[in-house]
Motif scaffolding. Structure first.
Motif, PDB file in Angstrom:
ATOM      1  N   ILE A 104       0.846  -1.204   0.000  1.00  0.00           N
ATOM      2  CA  ILE A 104       0.000   0.000   0.000  1.00  0.00           C
ATOM      3  C   ILE A 104       0.877   1.248   0.000  1.00  0.00           C
ATOM      4  CG2 ILE A 104      -1.869   1.242   1.161  1.00  0.00           C
ATOM      5  CD1 ILE A 104      -2.649  -1.426   2.489  1.00  0.00           C
ATOM      6  N   SER A 137      -4.615  -4.452  -3.076  1.00  0.00           N
ATOM      7  CA  SER A 137      -4.123  -4.707  -1.717  1.00  0.00           C
ATOM      8  C   SER A 137      -5.196  -4.455  -0.676  1.00  0.00           C
ATOM      9  CB  SER A 137      -2.899  -3.819  -1.442  1.00  0.00           C
ATOM     10  OG  SER A 137      -1.851  -4.115  -2.339  1.00  0.00           O
ATOM     11  N   LEU A 138      -5.977  -3.395  -0.849  1.00  0.00           N
ATOM     12  CA  LEU A 138      -7.037  -3.088   0.112  1.00  0.00           C
ATOM     13  C   LEU A 138      -8.150  -4.125   0.070  1.00  0.00           C
ATOM     14  CD1 LEU A 138      -7.379   0.801  -0.186  1.00  0.00           C
ATOM     15  CD2 LEU A 138      -6.255  -0.521   1.611  1.00  0.00           C
ATOM     16  N   THR A 139      -8.415  -4.680  -1.099  1.00  0.00           N
ATOM     17  CA  THR A 139      -9.429  -5.736  -1.213  1.00  0.00           C
ATOM     18  C   THR A 139      -9.016  -6.954  -0.393  1.00  0.00           C
ATOM     19  OG1 THR A 139     -10.064  -4.967  -3.418  1.00  0.00           O
ATOM     20  CG2 THR A 139     -10.662  -7.221  -2.831  1.00  0.00           C
ATOM     21  N   LEU A 141      -6.855  -6.898   2.119  1.00  0.00           N
ATOM     22  CA  LEU A 141      -6.819  -6.467   3.517  1.00  0.00           C
ATOM     23  C   LEU A 141      -8.218  -6.404   4.112  1.00  0.00           C
ATOM     24  CD1 LEU A 141      -4.950  -5.387   5.788  1.00  0.00           C
ATOM     25  CD2 LEU A 141      -5.367  -3.096   4.871  1.00  0.00           C
ATOM     26  N   GLU A 142      -9.183  -5.929   3.347  1.00  0.00           N
ATOM     27  CA  GLU A 142     -10.570  -5.855   3.815  1.00  0.00           C
ATOM     28  C   GLU A 142     -11.079  -7.228   4.214  1.00  0.00           C
ATOM     29  OE1 GLU A 142     -14.455  -4.316   4.599  1.00  0.00           O
ATOM     30  OE2 GLU A 142     -12.514  -3.330   4.382  1.00  0.00           O
ATOM     31  N   ILE A 169      -2.699   4.251   5.416  1.00  0.00           N
ATOM     32  CA  ILE A 169      -4.099   4.544   5.090  1.00  0.00           C
ATOM     33  C   ILE A 169      -4.362   6.039   5.216  1.00  0.00           C
ATOM     34  CG2 ILE A 169      -6.483   4.214   5.853  1.00  0.00           C
ATOM     35  CD1 ILE A 169      -5.308   1.860   4.267  1.00  0.00           C
ATOM     36  N   ARG A 182     -13.403   4.780  -0.570  1.00  0.00           N
ATOM     37  CA  ARG A 182     -13.323   4.397   0.850  1.00  0.00           C
ATOM     38  C   ARG A 182     -14.527   3.572   1.301  1.00  0.00           C
ATOM     39  NH1 ARG A 182     -11.579   9.801   1.223  1.00  0.00           N
ATOM     40  NH2 ARG A 182     -13.440  10.479   2.369  1.00  0.00           N
ATOM     41  N   PHE A 185     -14.285  -0.261   1.494  1.00  0.00           N
ATOM     42  CA  PHE A 185     -13.398  -0.916   2.455  1.00  0.00           C
ATOM     43  C   PHE A 185     -13.766  -0.517   3.888  1.00  0.00           C
ATOM     44  CE2 PHE A 185     -11.052   0.044  -1.486  1.00  0.00           C
ATOM     45  CZ  PHE A 185     -10.909  -1.267  -1.961  1.00  0.00           C
ATOM     46  N   VAL A 188     -11.374  -1.794   6.725  1.00  0.00           N
ATOM     47  CA  VAL A 188     -10.070  -1.132   6.704  1.00  0.00           C
ATOM     48  C   VAL A 188     -10.162   0.226   7.393  1.00  0.00           C
ATOM     49  CG1 VAL A 188      -8.298  -0.094   5.241  1.00  0.00           C
ATOM     50  CG2 VAL A 188      -9.271  -2.328   4.638  1.00  0.00           C
TER      51      VAL A 188
END
Length: 231
Positions: A104, A137-139, A141-142, A169, A182, A185, A188
């Motif tokens: 990220i 990456s956020l997908t 991480l979520e 973040i 945003r 997620f 997150v």
């Protein structure tokens, strides 16, 4: 509070937020000299000639650069365990710190470098490519955080990995992730809110508003300097 040294950094810089949070959790006091980003004082450049911030000057004579190294050092000499209590936990904390910074933080940094022109000229195609890396990456991480009842990323208690993740973040939502992104997620950003609202550290995470729409045009470097000076 116990004085452990001096932090050369800026309050709006994510690494400084992490370092100050670790210090606060452990009851450490860090001196923070007033200085100009464009005119670094001799006492700083004499000890840190590379000029990169943040840096740490310990009361015992230890000089450190690189934000994560400083945060790890302060965590290791503190009384509150932020690095894990056994080798498996230490490895998990390290894993998620590296994920946050590499998967990220790196693409976010690349975007910031194009927006403010200190890495490469602004190129919207390249910005979009880096944004795709962030979303991927956020997908992941979520999904990970949604399965963790504690809401923390590495262990069931607050660790350095949580602060490092909150830091990247913070920057992403200040430039690269608008409101529409945003909302995709929620876990997150619930994690971010959980970490940043901790009573011992919330003063360091400030009140800067996240962007409504991601930045898709070049800006002046002085705008970034002003952002670093804001909490």
């Amino acid at each position: 509070m116990s004085s452990v040294g001096t932090l050369w950094g800026r309050p709006g810089q994510r690494q400084s937020k992490v370092i100050l949070s670790v210090a606060a959790i452990n009851g450490f006091e860090l001196a923070q000299p007033e200085w100009s980003f464009h005119n670094k004082p001799v006492e700083f450049t004499a000890k840190f000639p590379y000029g990169k911030i943040p840096t740490f000057e310990g009361t015992d004579g230890l000089n450190l650069s690189e934000g994560t190294a400083i945060a790890r050092y302060l965590s290791s000499i503190g009384t509150v365990s932020l690095l894990g209590s056994n080798v498996q936990e230490v490895a998990l904390v390290d894993q998620w710190m590296r994920f946050a910074e590499q998967e990220i933080g790196t693409p976010v940094g690349n975007i910031m470098g194009m927006i403010y022109g200190y890495l490469a000229p602004f190129n919207l195609e390249n910005v979009n490519r880096e944004t795709e890396r962030i979303i991927r990456s956020l997908t992941y991480l979520e999904s990970h955080i949604s399965a963790r009842p504690s809401g923390y990323v590495a262990l069931d208690t607050l660790t350095l990995a949580d602060f490092v993740l909150a830091g990247v973040i913070f920057v992403a939502a200040s430039a690269c992730l608008g409101a529409a992104e945003r909302t995709k997620f929620p876990h997150v950003f619930a994690h971010y809110a959980k970490v940043a609202s901790n009573e011992k550290v919330k003063q360091y995470w400030g009140t800067r508003q996240f962007v409504d729409v991601s930045i898709t045009e070049p800006k002046q470097i002085d705008d970034l300097v002003r952002m670093y000076d804001e909490k």
